[in-house]
Design an enzyme around this catalytic site. Structure first.
Site, PDB file in Angstrom:
ATOM      1  N   TYR A  59       0.837  -1.187   0.000  1.00 28.72           N
ATOM      2  CA  TYR A  59       0.000   0.000   0.000  1.00 28.72           C
ATOM      3  C   TYR A  59       0.880   1.248   0.000  1.00 28.72           C
ATOM      4  O   TYR A  59       1.680   1.458   0.915  1.00 28.72           O
ATOM      5  CB  TYR A  59      -0.910   0.038   1.221  1.00 28.72           C
ATOM      6  CG  TYR A  59      -1.952  -1.054   1.297  1.00 28.72           C
ATOM      7  CD1 TYR A  59      -2.246  -1.860   0.205  1.00 28.72           C
ATOM      8  CD2 TYR A  59      -2.659  -1.282   2.478  1.00 28.72           C
ATOM      9  CE1 TYR A  59      -3.209  -2.856   0.282  1.00 28.72           C
ATOM     10  CE2 TYR A  59      -3.628  -2.262   2.565  1.00 28.72           C
ATOM     11  CZ  TYR A  59      -3.894  -3.051   1.468  1.00 28.72           C
ATOM     12  OH  TYR A  59      -4.859  -4.034   1.555  1.00 28.72           O
ATOM     13  N   PRO A 101     -16.865  -5.163   2.138  1.00 32.38           N
ATOM     14  CA  PRO A 101     -18.289  -5.334   2.435  1.00 32.38           C
ATOM     15  C   PRO A 101     -19.193  -4.451   1.589  1.00 32.38           C
ATOM     16  O   PRO A 101     -20.372  -4.763   1.421  1.00 32.38           O
ATOM     17  CB  PRO A 101     -18.386  -4.977   3.920  1.00 32.38           C
ATOM     18  CG  PRO A 101     -17.221  -4.068   4.176  1.00 32.38           C
ATOM     19  CD  PRO A 101     -16.126  -4.608   3.302  1.00 32.38           C
ATOM     20  N   LEU A 102     -18.644  -3.354   1.047  1.00 29.59           N
ATOM     21  CA  LEU A 102     -19.451  -2.453   0.217  1.00 29.59           C
ATOM     22  C   LEU A 102     -19.281  -2.746  -1.278  1.00 29.59           C
ATOM     23  O   LEU A 102     -19.723  -1.966  -2.117  1.00 29.59           O
ATOM     24  CB  LEU A 102     -19.100  -0.992   0.516  1.00 29.59           C
ATOM     25  CG  LEU A 102     -19.302  -0.558   1.978  1.00 29.59           C
ATOM     26  CD1 LEU A 102     -19.039   0.929   2.136  1.00 29.59           C
ATOM     27  CD2 LEU A 102     -20.696  -0.916   2.474  1.00 29.59           C
ATOM     28  N   ALA A 103     -18.632  -3.866  -1.592  1.00 31.01           N
ATOM     29  CA  ALA A 103     -18.534  -4.340  -2.976  1.00 31.01           C
ATOM     30  C   ALA A 103     -17.973  -3.272  -3.912  1.00 31.01           C
ATOM     31  O   ALA A 103     -18.584  -2.921  -4.922  1.00 31.01           O
ATOM     32  CB  ALA A 103     -19.899  -4.824  -3.480  1.00 31.01           C
ATOM     33  N   GLY A 137     -17.889  -0.244  -3.675  1.00 28.65           N
ATOM     34  CA  GLY A 137     -18.684   0.980  -3.739  1.00 28.65           C
ATOM     35  C   GLY A 137     -20.097   0.789  -4.226  1.00 28.65           C
ATOM     36  O   GLY A 137     -20.927   1.698  -4.109  1.00 28.65           O
ATOM     37  N   LEU A 149     -22.382  -0.848  -2.877  1.00 27.50           N
ATOM     38  CA  LEU A 149     -23.297  -0.831  -1.737  1.00 27.50           C
ATOM     39  C   LEU A 149     -23.036   0.346  -0.807  1.00 27.50           C
ATOM     40  O   LEU A 149     -23.458   0.344   0.338  1.00 27.50           O
ATOM     41  CB  LEU A 149     -23.178  -2.146  -0.962  1.00 27.50           C
ATOM     42  CG  LEU A 149     -23.517  -3.406  -1.767  1.00 27.50           C
ATOM     43  CD1 LEU A 149     -23.159  -4.666  -0.981  1.00 27.50           C
ATOM     44  CD2 LEU A 149     -24.997  -3.415  -2.140  1.00 27.50           C
ATOM     45  N   GLY A 176     -24.208   3.329  -1.058  1.00 23.65           N
ATOM     46  CA  GLY A 176     -25.349   4.226  -0.909  1.00 23.65           C
ATOM     47  C   GLY A 176     -25.191   5.530  -1.647  1.00 23.65           C
ATOM     48  O   GLY A 176     -26.107   6.346  -1.685  1.00 23.65           O
TER      49      GLY A 176
END
Length: 346
Positions: free
Chosen positions: A55, A207-209, A211, A213, A215
């Site tokens: 990173y 967990p938000l795939a 972006g 998920l 929102g």
């Protein structure tokens, strides 16, 4: 903050972990801000900090090292090695030579005398598992690492690694780090049950795939600026994904829960998942995700999610990360073709 034991390591970890992939270039280059975010997470009860030697070309490990100086005993420090961030084949992978060099470099950047969880970022098709496990076991015996794990391993390699460790008398991989979200449920078929069978801890990321998920409107998503094709709904797969996200958003709205909170809570629900890695880019995103860290979804809500995206389903099959690389049997045609033989004639 809920705590869970990380497989058989004996380490108690928060069910939410802080990922640092969005710190440093090219996303958040404000070093003071990212140091502050790490300390905010620790104060909120997050005790797992996950990073990687690649990173920001090592800069993010230095950020983490600075941030945890007054909190080292409170933190389960996890880093990764082996990913192909450079073209030099001798500065990647899982050869004993690189394993030793990688841990020494990470220890310097992290400003610590040991790493709690040292993770192989992807399976190395060029190095035998016996060689890798031997090197990692030596590091553990020397006290430089407390435990070691792997990331994005194919299920057959998870099993093979456990078998090799037992057969050859090595310490074994204690954890798997894998992508898991409502839109990426392939793990539920084999990887997660296999990890449970071997008593492994699982750290899940994404967990938000990417972006989907989050929102936010797709056009506002930061990732769209780097790869516009990721959210191009003229692509049939992306169009289908957008439809599913819209249905999930309705479920979340009816439950009075923001979609990203529901998405992250979903991943914490699976009994194989030890800790879910969140990847905030800004202090606001961090605070928002911390606020949802204790959310528990009801069975009715989980049933509604299953009805939209069935268990074991991979909604975006082409969405692969740098760690998910195909084996040589797929990428090298020579391994699939028999040369130098005459074709038979009838």
């Amino acid at each position: 903050m809920e705590r869970r034991y990380l497989g058989a390591t004996g380490m108690s970890v928060s069910a939410t972990a802080l990922g640092t992939a969005n710190f440093g270039p090219p996303t958040n280059t404000d070093r003071a801000e990212t140091v502050g975010m790490i300390r905010t997470a620790i104060e909120a009860g997050i005790n797992v900090i996950d990073t990687s030697d690649g990173y920001g070309d090592g800069e993010v490990e230095m950020i983490v090292g600075e941030a945890i100086q007054d909190h080292r005993d409170d933190v389960v420090l996890a880093t990764k090695f082996g990913a192909p961030f450079v073209d030099d084949p001798n500065r990647q992978g899982a050869s004993p030579r690189w394993v030793r060099r990688a841990v020494e470099a990470s220890l310097r950047r992290l400003r610590t005398d040991h790493i709690d969880l040292f993770q192989l970022a992807r399976y190395d098709w060029n190095t035998g598992l016996d060689e890798t496990l031997s090197a990692l076991t030596d590091l553990q015996s020397a006290g430089l690492i407390r435990a070691f794990g792997h990331s994005s391993f194919p299920v057959e390699k998870i099993v093979e690694a456990q078998w090799v460790a037992e057969r050859r008398g090595h310490a074994r991989f204690a954890t798997e780090q894998a992508r898991y979200s409502i839109l990426h449920r392939e793990l539920e078929t084999a990887v997660l049950p296999t990890a449970q069978r071997y008593g492994m801890g699982v750290l899940s990321y994404g967990p938000l795939a990417n972006g989907w998920l989050s929102g936010r409107a797709l056009a506002e998503n930061l990732r769209a600026k780097f790869d516009p094709s990721m959210f191009d709904t003229t692509d049939p797969a992306n169009a289908r994904c957008a439809e599913l996200v819209a249905e999930l958003a309705k479920v979340a709205e009816a439950a009075g829960i923001p979609l990203p909170h529901m998405a992250t809570a979903f991943t914490r629900t699976h009994p194989a998942i030890t800790s879910v890695i969140i990847g905030p880019r800004t202090p606001h995103q961090l605070q928002d995700q911390i606020a949802a860290s204790d959310l528990v979804l009801t069975d009715d809500l989980l049933d509604a999610i299953d009805a939209i995206v069935a268990p074991g389903t991979e909604v975006i099959p082409g969405d692969t990360s740098i760690y998910r690389t195909s084996p040589p049997s797929i990428t090298d045609p020579a391994q699939r073709r028999r040369h130098g033989q005459r074709s038979s004639k009838t």
